[in-house]
Motif scaffolding. Structure first.
Motif, short mmCIF file in Angstrom:
data_model
loop_
_atom_site.label_atom_id
_atom_site.label_comp_id
_atom_site.label_asym_id
_atom_site.label_seq_id
_atom_site.Cartn_x
_atom_site.Cartn_y
_atom_site.Cartn_z
N GLN A 177 49.85 41.29 36.85
CA GLN A 177 48.31 40.37 36.78
C GLN A 177 49.38 38.51 36.76
O GLN A 177 48.48 38.00 36.92
CB GLN A 177 48.28 40.27 35.29
N ALA A 206 44.26 44.60 28.91
CA ALA A 206 43.96 43.93 26.84
C ALA A 206 43.37 45.02 25.62
O ALA A 206 44.40 44.76 24.97
CB ALA A 206 42.36 43.55 27.44
N HIS A 244 42.05 42.64 40.17
CA HIS A 244 43.03 41.90 38.68
C HIS A 244 41.91 42.00 38.04
O HIS A 244 42.54 42.02 36.04
CB HIS A 244 42.92 40.73 39.16
N ARG A 245 40.58 42.31 38.11
CA ARG A 245 40.06 42.43 36.65
C ARG A 245 39.22 43.97 36.36
O ARG A 245 39.76 43.99 35.01
CB ARG A 245 38.10 42.29 37.40
N GLY A 272 42.56 44.07 34.44
CA GLY A 272 42.42 43.03 33.06
C GLY A 272 41.77 44.46 31.80
O GLY A 272 42.34 44.36 30.79
N SER A 326 44.37 32.70 30.82
CA SER A 326 45.12 32.84 31.25
C SER A 326 46.15 32.07 30.26
O SER A 326 47.63 33.35 30.41
CB SER A 326 45.33 32.31 32.79
N MET A 335 46.23 34.79 27.47
CA MET A 335 46.76 36.57 28.35
C MET A 335 48.46 36.40 28.23
O MET A 335 49.14 37.73 27.82
CB MET A 335 46.18 37.44 29.90
N GLY A 361 50.24 45.26 33.21
CA GLY A 361 50.12 43.64 33.10
C GLY A 361 51.40 43.04 33.78
O GLY A 361 50.85 41.92 33.96
N ARG A 389 45.77 37.98 42.46
CA ARG A 389 44.94 37.37 41.39
C ARG A 389 43.77 37.03 42.40
O ARG A 389 42.49 36.87 42.51
CB ARG A 389 45.47 36.63 40.82
#
Length: 222
Positions: A69, A90, A82-83, A86, A148, A151, A66, A75
């Protein structure tokens, strides 16, 4: 300092702050893997190892992966990375928080923890789950700014153990071992400090976006 080196200061700092809980978790995993003798200090871990292992593994993944990120260059230049990251970060954070809530509810906690600390853990863990779920929901509907913001809040709560270590060290050295209530308040202070910094970052980021692109930035939820 170059702009590229400056961008790496954020994830580097987050990883450094994560080192104490990550290393503590690694030591706990090594202990559980070695068939340890049950003692009053480790009984709650040895007798209920599944949520402990899940919490440590997921929290370590959440904190370390994380941190990257928050690198703005990654990004922008590698949005696919990044996706994909993620999609790991998450769920790992949500599982880490849920495992922590399970332990707070069903483990035989030591007398040094107390009821107040259990309440704080429940508040922080529940808020972390809610923040990450709201962040995922926001990005699924295309609201990147709100994603954003949530998160960032969720990560700040997950990083609470790192800040708590920084708070406990000088207190213990100068004052001594805290009592039950003081321990709970110091732990709570770690989460509060992180949330305050996260909220400052969120609002600063939103203000900067408003100045650059008036009318195009969604105000972060919260």
């Amino acid at each position: 300092m170059t702009r590229r080196a400056h961008a790496w200061r954020i994830p580097t700092g987050l990883i450094a702050l994560s080192l104490v809980p990550v290393l503590a978790g690694a030591l706990r995993l090594a202990e559980l893997g070695g068939d340890p003798a049950v003692t009053p200090e480790n009984e709650r871990f040895v007798t209920m190892p599944v949520p402990v292992v899940a919490h440590i593994v997921c929290a370590t993944t959440f904190l370390l992966l994380g941190a990257f990120q928050f690198h703005p260059g990654l990004r922008r230049r590698r949005p696919r990375w990044h996706r994909l990251a993620g999609r790991v970060v998450a769920p790992a954070g949500i599982l880490a928080a849920l495992a922590g809530l399970w332990m707070a509810s069903f483990s035989d906690l030591p007398p040094s923890d107390g009821t107040l600390l259990e309440v704080f853990r429940w508040l922080a863990g529940s808020a972390m789950v809610a923040s990450l779920v709201l962040g995922v929901a926001a990005v699924r509907r295309g609201d990147v700014v709100t994603h954003s913001a949530w998160m960032t809040r969720g990560y700040a709560l997950g990083l609470g153990a790192g800040t708590q270590a920084l708070i406990f060290a000088p207190w213990t050295l100068t004052v001594g071992t805290p009592d039950v209530t003081t321990r709970a308040l110091l732990m709570g202070a770690g989460w509060v400090v992180n949330l305050a910094v996260a909220e400052w970052v969120v609002r600063r980021r939103a203000g900067r976006g408003t100045r650059l692109r008036p009318g195009l930035v969604t105000t972060p939820a919260g």
